[in-house]
Write an enzyme that holds these catalytic residues in place. Structure first.
Site, PDB file in Angstrom:
ATOM      1  N   ARG A   1     -16.903  11.309 -43.450  1.00  0.00           N
ATOM      2  CA  ARG A   1     -15.410  11.751 -43.201  1.00  0.00           C
ATOM      3  C   ARG A   1     -16.709  11.811 -41.781  1.00  0.00           C
ATOM      4  O   ARG A   1     -16.837  12.831 -40.751  1.00  0.00           O
ATOM      5  CB  ARG A   1     -15.344  12.729 -43.416  1.00  0.00           C
ATOM      6  CG  ARG A   1     -14.333  12.120 -44.471  1.00  0.00           C
ATOM      7  CD  ARG A   1     -13.273  13.340 -44.905  1.00  0.00           C
ATOM      8  NE  ARG A   1     -11.792  13.801 -43.671  1.00  0.00           N
ATOM      9  CZ  ARG A   1     -11.670  14.789 -42.938  1.00  0.00           C
ATOM     10  NH1 ARG A   1     -12.539  16.181 -43.495  1.00  0.00           N
ATOM     11  NH2 ARG A   1     -10.635  14.500 -42.704  1.00  0.00           N
TER      12      ARG A   1
ATOM     13  N   ASP B   1      10.350   7.152 -69.397  1.00  0.00           N
ATOM     14  CA  ASP B   1      11.442   8.539 -70.213  1.00  0.00           C
ATOM     15  C   ASP B   1      10.308   7.732 -71.699  1.00  0.00           C
ATOM     16  O   ASP B   1      11.458   7.311 -71.884  1.00  0.00           O
ATOM     17  CB  ASP B   1      12.632   8.606 -69.081  1.00  0.00           C
ATOM     18  CG  ASP B   1      13.148   9.769 -70.009  1.00  0.00           C
ATOM     19  OD1 ASP B   1      12.815  11.190 -69.346  1.00  0.00           O
ATOM     20  OD2 ASP B   1      14.416   8.958 -70.963  1.00  0.00           O
TER      21      ASP B   1
ATOM     22  N   ASP C   1     -26.664  19.693 -37.724  1.00  0.00           N
ATOM     23  CA  ASP C   1     -26.676  18.704 -36.711  1.00  0.00           C
ATOM     24  C   ASP C   1     -27.214  18.172 -36.838  1.00  0.00           C
ATOM     25  O   ASP C   1     -29.059  17.812 -36.828  1.00  0.00           O
ATOM     26  CB  ASP C   1     -27.426  20.276 -35.570  1.00  0.00           C
ATOM     27  CG  ASP C   1     -27.577  19.498 -33.949  1.00  0.00           C
ATOM     28  OD1 ASP C   1     -26.984  18.044 -33.838  1.00  0.00           O
ATOM     29  OD2 ASP C   1     -27.483  20.112 -33.155  1.00  0.00           O
ATOM     30  N   PHE C   2     -26.991  16.425 -37.053  1.00  0.00           N
ATOM     31  CA  PHE C   2     -27.994  15.271 -37.834  1.00  0.00           C
ATOM     32  C   PHE C   2     -28.376  15.000 -36.380  1.00  0.00           C
ATOM     33  O   PHE C   2     -28.939  14.123 -36.839  1.00  0.00           O
ATOM     34  CB  PHE C   2     -26.952  14.479 -38.694  1.00  0.00           C
ATOM     35  CG  PHE C   2     -25.261  14.961 -38.110  1.00  0.00           C
ATOM     36  CD1 PHE C   2     -25.531  13.360 -37.421  1.00  0.00           C
ATOM     37  CD2 PHE C   2     -24.479  15.107 -38.753  1.00  0.00           C
ATOM     38  CE1 PHE C   2     -24.009  13.518 -36.410  1.00  0.00           C
ATOM     39  CE2 PHE C   2     -22.951  14.693 -38.844  1.00  0.00           C
ATOM     40  CZ  PHE C   2     -22.767  14.090 -37.812  1.00  0.00           C
TER      41      PHE C   2
END
Length: 586
Positions: free
Chosen positions: A473, A88, A457-458
């Site tokens: 992911r 602060d 579409d691997f």
């Protein structure tokens, strides 16, 4: 650097900054500290007359900010911090504490007081060290300190004052000025730590960290034992102006005065957490909090408030086309969750976004999570509505939730309509916008000249040639059999030294945390969440060796693998065999 010797000791710890100040975030980030930002909900309304000096007030406010976050996180965020930093900053002149101005006239009064004078800037800092004991208790040790810097303003003309005020810069800064920006033109000289005036005394902080992590266990910290919310009523009552001796803190059964508060031990009453199961109650209400966020996002509440500085209840209700009663309850719930602020203006109340809402919940923000939030509402929430069936059967509930078989959902639910396809892509991009920088900078990737982010579409499509392949992911979604197909294709494409950057939520080795990954697994996809060791074992079978791990403290972690030379495992991008065999924790 002063901070470097303790960085390694903070590795693997959850360090939290209990402040939304972009100045403090920048100062600590530039120092190399890895941390998470969780703004404190502590109301900064302590009665200043109770404190002997301005720095006592600043230190106490910093302490209560940090303690509030340390207390809240295990229940609201479902994770416990190891270190919480509170700060602060106040400006004082002529014995008066100047905090942030409430409006332009307040800024004018502050800056007029400072004109031609030397004043002091105090920053109070509190470092809370959290340690979980056996059972449900937590020990809190607090180290606090303050720094003072002297600043002299030039004589300011009316024209200069109003030109600076109208720039808008004074409104979120203690004393009404920012020395690191336009406010620097008002200053004749500075005596002391410049960064202290910006908002955080980095040098003093580094020295304190050195003392904490290089001293015996009985360091210069006060031990604080939190056992119930009732103990916090003592702290919160200070915020409500308990100025006439009504508030007492207890140390070993004896009354202690407010003047020596920062040296005392705060002890909770006999009622313990076992009597009031706060964590369970928080979980009971968790779904309500999620749906509040989803609904506010779906109704574009954050976008509406972003288009104006603040709006009344009736104005928000009109713009989102909802009832006043329903809107009021939604906005009040959002305020209680820290998503919105409610401010008194004249004879009415107005609502506005918090800084985090403006940053992450407004759909047009560069770091917006809006797309992913809507995806969770439309696609994930229905699945979890059938979680009991999912657990009994051990299968995804896509058919029950959407009327489609699991193998058809990706094609039918996501891609049958363009708007649904775009929404799904926006959801994935939302995560990438927030995590991309930390993942991309987690390691030195300069040896790689070309990179391929695996998508589409691997399983069927051919992969292009690249020096570095990125799997973000992806691995957690698919079965081991399908991953073998994908990783075999990658392995064939990769020459020795080729890199593989994997971005996932990494479980700890005991598979106890983070809970976000384990909760995600309840969607019952055919894949699973893994620890670093499990990912390493998976990739090792296809000729990739784990080189580095980086727990980013963001939504996704990162691992860097390197394709082995089957004839010589010692030469991968110039790395020694020792550095390849042992993953280096960043």
């Amino acid at each position: 650097m002063l901070l470097n010797p303790v960085i390694s000791k903070l590795s693997g710890k959850l360090v939290v900054l209990a402040s939304a100040s972009p100045r403090r975030l920048e100062i600590l980030s530039n120092a190399g500290l890895r941390f998470e930002v969780v703004p404190s909900w502590f109301k900064e309304t302590l009665d200043k007359s109770l404190f002997k000096s301005p720095y006592d007030y600043a230190v106490e406010t910093a302490k209560q900010k940090a303690l509030e976050v340390a207390h809240r996180m295990p229940f609201k965020h479902l994770k416990s911090p190891d270190v919480v930093i509170g700060a602060d900053t106040v400006v004082t002149v002529d014995g008066l504490i100047l905090e942030k101005p409430t409006d332009k006239q307040d800024a004018y009064r502050m800056l007029s007081r400072l004109s031609g004078k030397e004043h002091s800037v105090f920053t109070g800092v509190a470092i809370v060290l959290c340690h979980d004991k056996s059972g449900s208790d937590t020990d809190y040790k607090v180290v606090d300190f303050y720094e003072e810097t002297k600043v002299k303003f030039a004589e300011l003309s009316e024209e200069m004052l109003w030109e600076y005020i109208n720039s808008g810069e004074p409104m979120d800064k203690a004393g009404g000025y920012g020395i690191q920006a336009l406010g620097g033109m008002l200053v004749e000289y500075v005596k002391g730590d410049f960064l202290n005036v910006v908002g955080f005394p980095l040098n003093h902080f580094c020295k304190q960290l050195g003392l904490i992590f290089n001293s015996p266990p009985e360091s210069p910290a006060h031990k604080i034992k939190r056992e119930s919310d009732e103990a916090w009523s003592l702290v919160n009552s200070l915020s409500e102006g308990a100025a006439n001796g009504e508030v007492e803190l207890l140390e070993n059964g004896k009354d202690v005065s407010q003047s020596s508060m920062q040296e005392q031990i705060v002890i909770g009453p006999e009622c313990s957490r076992q009597d009031i199961p706060h964590s369970i109650v928080s979980l009971l209400d968790g779904f309500k909090a999620s749906k509040t966020l989803f609904t506010a996002s779906k109704l574009k509440v954050f976008d509406v408030l972003n288009s104006s500085n603040s709006l009344t209840l009736e104005e928000v209700a009109g713009q989102i086309n909802a009832s006043v009663l329903g809107t009021e309850r939604l906005l009040e719930a959002a305020v209680s969750l820290g998503l919105l602020e409610r401010v008194k203006q004249q004879n009415t109340s107005v609502y506005r976004n918090t800084e985090q809402a403006s940053r992450f919940l407004v759909s047009e923000s560069p770091e917006s999570l809006n797309g992913y939030i809507l995806h969770c509402n439309d696609m994930v929430w229905p699945l979890f509505s059938h979680l009991e069936n999912a657990v009994r059967e051990g299968t995804s509930q896509h058919e029950l939730a959407f009327g489609k078989k699991n193998e058809d959902v990706f094609q039918d639910a996501y891609y049958s309509k363009d708007e649904v396809k775009i929404r799904f892509m926006d959801a994935m991009h939302s995560i990438a916008r927030v995590t991309g920088k930390d993942v991309a900078t987690a390691f030195d990737l300069s040896p790689y000249k070309t990179a391929c982010d695996i998508g589409g579409d691997f399983f069927k499509d051919d992969l292009p040639k690249a020096d570095l392949y990125i799997l973000a992911r992806i691995l957690h979604d698919w079965s081991d059999e399908k991953l073998d197909v994908l990783l075999s294709k990658l392995s064939k494409m990769c020459t020795p030294g080729c890199g593989l950057l994997v971005s996932e939520i990494l479980l700890d080795e005991e598979r106890k945390s983070p809970s976000r990954a384990l909760l995600q697994a309840l969607s019952m996809t055919e894949g699973k969440q893994r620890s670093p060791t499990e990912y390493s074992d998976l990739l090792q079978k296809h000729g990739f060796t784990l080189k580095h791990i980086n727990h980013t403290d963001n939504l996704l972690d990162a691992m860097l693998f390197v394709k082995e030379d089957p004839n010589d495992r010692r030469t991968l991008l110039g790395c020694s065999s020792a550095s390849i065999e042992t993953a280096e924790l960043e």
